[in-house]
Design an enzyme around this catalytic site. Sequence first.
Site, PDB file in Angstrom:
ATOM      1  CE  LYS A  26      -3.688  -0.395   2.638  1.00 22.01           C
ATOM      2  NZ  LYS A  26      -4.336  -0.732   3.820  1.00 22.01           N
ATOM      3  NE  ARG A  96      -5.067   3.384   3.825  1.00 18.10           N
ATOM      4  CZ  ARG A  96      -5.202   3.700   2.432  1.00 18.10           C
ATOM      5  NH1 ARG A  96      -4.720   5.035   2.042  1.00 18.10           N
ATOM      6  NH2 ARG A  96      -5.868   3.085   1.750  1.00 18.10           N
ATOM      7  N   GLY A 105      -6.749  -9.882   7.748  1.00 10.88           N
ATOM      8  CA  GLY A 105      -6.100 -10.420   8.856  1.00 10.88           C
ATOM      9  C   GLY A 105      -5.280  -9.322   9.684  1.00 10.88           C
ATOM     10  CG  MET A 107      -5.703  -2.377  13.141  1.00  8.85           C
ATOM     11  SD  MET A 107      -4.655  -1.294  14.048  1.00  8.85           S
ATOM     12  CE  MET A 107      -4.839  -0.138  12.717  1.00  8.85           C
ATOM     13  NE  ARG A 349      -5.945  -4.176  -3.001  1.00  7.05           N
ATOM     14  CZ  ARG A 349      -6.464  -4.529  -1.823  1.00  7.05           C
ATOM     15  NH1 ARG A 349      -5.753  -4.949  -0.838  1.00  7.05           N
ATOM     16  NH2 ARG A 349      -7.819  -4.216  -1.607  1.00  7.05           N
ATOM     17  CG  HIS A 465     -13.663 -11.001   3.865  1.00  7.23           C
ATOM     18  ND1 HIS A 465     -14.103 -12.388   4.293  1.00  7.23           N
ATOM     19  CD2 HIS A 465     -12.234 -10.731   4.117  1.00  7.23           C
ATOM     20  CE1 HIS A 465     -12.881 -12.981   4.538  1.00  7.23           C
ATOM     21  NE2 HIS A 465     -11.664 -12.159   4.560  1.00  7.23           N
ATOM     22  NE  ARG A 571      -2.558 -45.265 -12.823  1.00  5.60           N
ATOM     23  CZ  ARG A 571      -3.034 -43.902 -12.528  1.00  5.60           C
ATOM     24  NH1 ARG A 571      -2.443 -43.578 -11.326  1.00  5.60           N
ATOM     25  NH2 ARG A 571      -3.745 -43.353 -13.140  1.00  5.60           N
ATOM     26  NE  ARG A 627       2.119 -49.274 -12.785  1.00  7.38           N
ATOM     27  CZ  ARG A 627       1.784 -48.625 -11.677  1.00  7.38           C
ATOM     28  NH1 ARG A 627       2.739 -47.809 -11.181  1.00  7.38           N
ATOM     29  NH2 ARG A 627       0.770 -48.758 -11.210  1.00  7.38           N
ATOM     30  CD  GLU A 754       8.045 -48.003  -8.994  1.00  6.32           C
ATOM     31  OE1 GLU A 754       7.159 -47.241  -8.450  1.00  6.32           O
ATOM     32  OE2 GLU A 754       7.812 -48.971  -9.864  1.00  6.32           O
ATOM     33  CB  SER A 773       8.638 -43.308 -16.082  1.00  2.61           C
ATOM     34  OG  SER A 773       7.684 -42.687 -15.666  1.00  2.61           O
ATOM     35  N   GLY A 775       9.071 -42.823 -10.829  1.00  2.00           N
ATOM     36  CA  GLY A 775       7.734 -42.990 -10.052  1.00  2.00           C
ATOM     37  C   GLY A 775       7.680 -42.124  -8.771  1.00  2.00           C
ATOM     38  CB  THR A 776       7.897 -38.766  -8.034  1.00  2.00           C
ATOM     39  OG1 THR A 776       6.704 -38.473  -8.647  1.00  2.00           O
ATOM     40  CG2 THR A 776       9.176 -38.463  -8.862  1.00  2.00           C
ATOM     41  CB  CYS A 840       4.365 -41.181 -14.042  1.00  2.00           C
ATOM     42  SG  CYS A 840       5.112 -42.555 -13.544  1.00  2.00           S
ATOM     43  CE1 TYR A 860       6.860 -38.963 -19.366  1.00  2.00           C
ATOM     44  CE2 TYR A 860       8.490 -39.665 -20.709  1.00  2.00           C
ATOM     45  CZ  TYR A 860       7.636 -40.135 -19.847  1.00  2.00           C
ATOM     46  OH  TYR A 860       7.808 -41.402 -19.368  1.00  2.00           O
TER      47      TYR A 860
HETATM   48  P1  ADP Z   1      -7.960  -2.224   3.219  1.00  2.00           P
HETATM   49  O1  ADP Z   1      -6.259  -2.667   3.557  1.00  2.00           O
HETATM   50  O2  ADP Z   1      -8.632  -3.092   4.275  1.00  2.00           O
HETATM   51  O3  ADP Z   1      -8.219  -1.972   1.924  1.00  2.00           O
HETATM   52  P2  ADP Z   1      -7.154   0.804   3.604  1.00  2.00           P
HETATM   53  O4  ADP Z   1      -6.175   0.855   4.376  1.00  2.00           O
HETATM   54  O5  ADP Z   1      -7.077   0.626   2.176  1.00  2.00           O
HETATM   55  O6  ADP Z   1      -7.827  -0.816   4.002  1.00  2.00           O
HETATM   56  O7  ADP Z   1      -8.391   1.605   4.125  1.00  2.00           O
HETATM   57  C1  ADP Z   1      -9.749   1.335   3.723  1.00  2.00           C
HETATM   58  C2  ADP Z   1     -10.642   2.359   3.285  1.00  2.00           C
HETATM   59  O8  ADP Z   1     -10.496   3.509   4.288  1.00  2.00           O
HETATM   60  C3  ADP Z   1      -9.993   2.938   1.880  1.00  2.00           C
HETATM   61  O9  ADP Z   1     -10.369   2.359   0.953  1.00  2.00           O
HETATM   62  C4  ADP Z   1     -10.624   4.360   2.043  1.00  2.00           C
HETATM   63  O10 ADP Z   1     -12.005   4.406   1.582  1.00  2.00           O
HETATM   64  C5  ADP Z   1     -10.631   4.742   3.462  1.00  2.00           C
HETATM   65  N1  ADP Z   1      -9.399   5.709   3.572  1.00  2.00           N
HETATM   66  C6  ADP Z   1      -8.149   5.403   4.128  1.00  2.00           C
HETATM   67  N2  ADP Z   1      -7.180   6.388   4.499  1.00  2.00           N
HETATM   68  C7  ADP Z   1      -8.172   7.354   3.889  1.00  2.00           C
HETATM   69  C8  ADP Z   1      -8.022   8.665   3.913  1.00  2.00           C
HETATM   70  N3  ADP Z   1      -6.773   9.234   4.111  1.00  2.00           N
HETATM   71  N4  ADP Z   1      -8.973   9.544   3.571  1.00  2.00           N
HETATM   72  C9  ADP Z   1     -10.135   9.053   3.331  1.00  2.00           C
HETATM   73  N5  ADP Z   1     -10.524   7.728   3.454  1.00  2.00           N
HETATM   74  C10 ADP Z   1      -9.429   6.719   3.507  1.00  2.00           C
HETATM   75 MG    MG Z   2      -7.571  -0.507   0.649  1.00  2.00          MG
END
Ligand code: ADP
Ligand code: MG
Length: 886
Positions: A26, A96, A105, A107, A349, A465, A571, A627, A754, A773, A775-776, A840, A860
């Site tokens: 990020k 973030r 997973g 924060m 990303r 999610h 086989r 075989r 083998e 061949s 036979g792992t 194989c 192969y």
């Molecule tokens: P995640 O990794 O779960 O995508 P982010 O860190 O991208 O979490 O944050 C989730 C959302 O929070 C972002 O998509 C955005 O909508 C909001 N956000 C994060 N930073 C800012 C910011 N500086 N201003 C406004 N919204 C924000």
């Molecule tokens: Mg995000």
Amino acid sequence: MTKWVYNFGAGVNDGSAALRNLLGGKGANLAEMASIDLPVPPGFTITTEVCTAYYDNGQSYPVELQAQVSAALTRIETAVDRKFGDKDKPLLVSVRSGARVSMPGMMDTVLNLGLNDVTVRGLETNSGDSRFAWDSYRRFIQMYGSVVLGVDHHRFEEIIENAKMDADVIEDTALTPAHWQQVVESYKDMVAEETGKPFPQDPHDQLWGAIGAVFGSWMNPRANVYRRLHDIPASWGTAVNVQAMVFGNMGDDCATGVCFTRDPSTGLNEFYGEYLVNAQGEDVVAGIRTPRPLSQAYAKPGEVSMEHAMPEAYAELNKVRDVLEKHYKDMQDIEFTVQQNKLYMLQTRSGKRTAAASLRIAVEMAESGLIDRDTAIMRVNPASLDQLLHPTLDPKATPKLFAKGLPASPGAASGAVVFTADEAELRAQKGDSVILVRIETSPEDIHGMHAARGILTTRGGMTSHAAVVARGMGRPCVAGAGGISVDYGAQTLSAGGVVVRAGDILTLDGATGEVFVGAVKMIEPQLSAEFGTLMGWADAARRLKVRANAETPLDADTARKFGAEGIGLCRTEHMFFDPARIGAVRQMIMAKDEAGRRVALEKLLPFQREDFVSLFKIMAGLPVTIRLLDPPLHEFLPHGAAELAEVAQALGMDAHAIAERAAELSETNPMLGHRGCRLGVSYPEIYEMQARAIFEAAVEVGKTGAAPVPEIMIPLVGIKRELDITRAQVEKVAKAVFAETGTTIEYSIGTMIELPRAALTADSIADAADFFSFGTNDLTQTVFGLSRDDAGKFLPHYVEQGILAKDPFVSIDVEGVGTLVRIAAEKGRATKSALKLGICGEHGGDPASIAFCESVGLDYVSCSPYRVPVARLAAAQAAIEAKRAA
Ligand code: ADP
Ligand code: MG
Ligand code: MG
């Protein structure tokens, strides 16, 4: 002095996409976007090295960190002309997390940090919008309270529900600023009561609390599970991003959204996404309100797309879409916010996509010249092709629709309903197919989603999610099926008066969003044109040939359809189990002497010949490795008294004699017993019959079409003499058949490697072999001294604890088994440079093992028919990687 903090935005970019390991995905991409002049609110990234140092030093920070953070914060203040904690013009920031690879997973983001009882007033006056100010403050307490202070989020929801009841309104949006102010007071009281401390008012305390929580979350159980599933080392650490807030919740000219530069389900080159007007942060993902489509192309009648509602901001975003794709040369997953019609970019990303989308995008990008063909080949995960090769619902089936949700991840699946991730995992381990049904999923559910065949949720959108994770894992998913109500307590789900209970069978169609009760007939998939194109490129790029393991005409057909270039393992014993033949097989085994065996084998000969005729026809002109009989004979014996009696009667023998012979044949350790070529040495007539069936079939097929090239493979050779003896048996039959028929066909004789002894004496064995061949499967068992059927008791534990990096039956153990393969290959080729080498067994379809096969120069790989495309692509990737490394 170490640089722990990197600035981005407002003209100062210390980082770039290249610093992903240091800044996390990020942070690196925020810097990259800012450096190509996209509108990124200014901020800074605390590096992953701080995380590592933090854990190395008893959870304390490097000494210089405080000063560096303070300087970076001052830079943001200057850039946006606001001050942290200022009573008139307060700076608010988001905090973030962001690891090297995107990792659920970790924060959750905290927004609006910097608000307190004083600054909220400043925000109120400054923006002239009381509702906005108090809504922002209550959001902040809620996020900070649950994410940083660990207060259960239900406690916050309760307070809002109460406020709505008191105000007698239904929607959050109907609450007035005064209501929100009241909510804030209740929140603070509740937090103080839950945590024993007042809600932190000092913005600096808030900031360091949030930073600490991000680093703390790196080691939480959710993150640990995710890392384990994805082979991410704990030493990578996470970065922390602190960024000036922009606001999507300041009115109807504000919005927030998530989008993909192309359709992540189909790969279609259309701008795809969802947005919410007057909303902040994660509202879209959280599924609290139902988001709207970004572009008009995806709007259903009555839905207002962003393209229509906010044409200027949309046009701006569309430009960014183009810039980002050209810049990153890949499909991007973007997060943005519009504040008073001004667009801000908050994340980019490379976007997760289905296998179908991945293919289409790679091919279209290569065809448009954005990337080259090698890059396109490298872009598609071979294992993900599995998704495309698996069945979909038969359109002719007319199942009764139970409910409909969003088509969140394609593919069809049937299974028993379970309501928890743990239950899904438990039942899947027992071999059951399960459908995980949840109101919504969260990162704690990952293991269950992985174990389930399909996932059904009743809440959330296409970017929820459940949808995102299911697409990444290749699990069919129907999300947001609002018509279904789930009752966890009663363990039921119901829709339209129909009740489905835990354990009942449900079928999902992730491509349409439909849910059916009961199992539904499925059909073979139709492969797209892009699939053919990419596979064509892969075939041109690879060196390794790809064959299939197949015995039946159906498997052989499937293998050909998927592009197999021959059969690497047929086989023959599989042909013995057919009900029409097992009687003769048992008669052969029970016979007291050779004469008796020959009578039974005589009956089997026409069956075997027929089998080979049909295989050879399908594989016309291609090599077919057959075989000879391998398993210990007792595997074919009748089990239990009833079956024994039946066989005795059929054979006209008495049950007692049969039982006695069965006892004679039983072995303490059959895997290391009387099997493979040891049978051929003891009972030459068995291999002779099989060889005769092969040659007669080959001659017959050769008369009318392309002659097959049988490769006769002798199993379990450990001593060269074994191969000499069995080879002579086969050659004798070949001569006889050629003389009888007046036709000669090309064939070769080789062996499986083998056993460790075979590998170590491969130079001598190669004298008698035309091919090896590997036979792992058995080689792995014999090298580890480990029985695969018994390994379940401890092997998973070994992998979990890192004693072994991977299950060696899934991915070849390069260090041990691989070394032996390498030795055997080298020794074999030293004796006979033209010795053909193949593999194989399960490993032949595993991408990592295929890369190993490329590196030792095998000719192969052979795998199950459905894995053939996976192997073709993996072989191409291995070749490209070898070329790049050279
Ligand atoms: P995640 O990794 O779960 O995508 P982010 O860190 O991208 O979490 O944050 C989730 C959302 O929070 C972002 O998509 C955005 O909508 C909001 N956000 C994060 N930073 C800012 C910011 N500086 N201003 C406004 N919204 C924000
Ligand atoms: Mg995000
Ligand atoms: Mg999140």
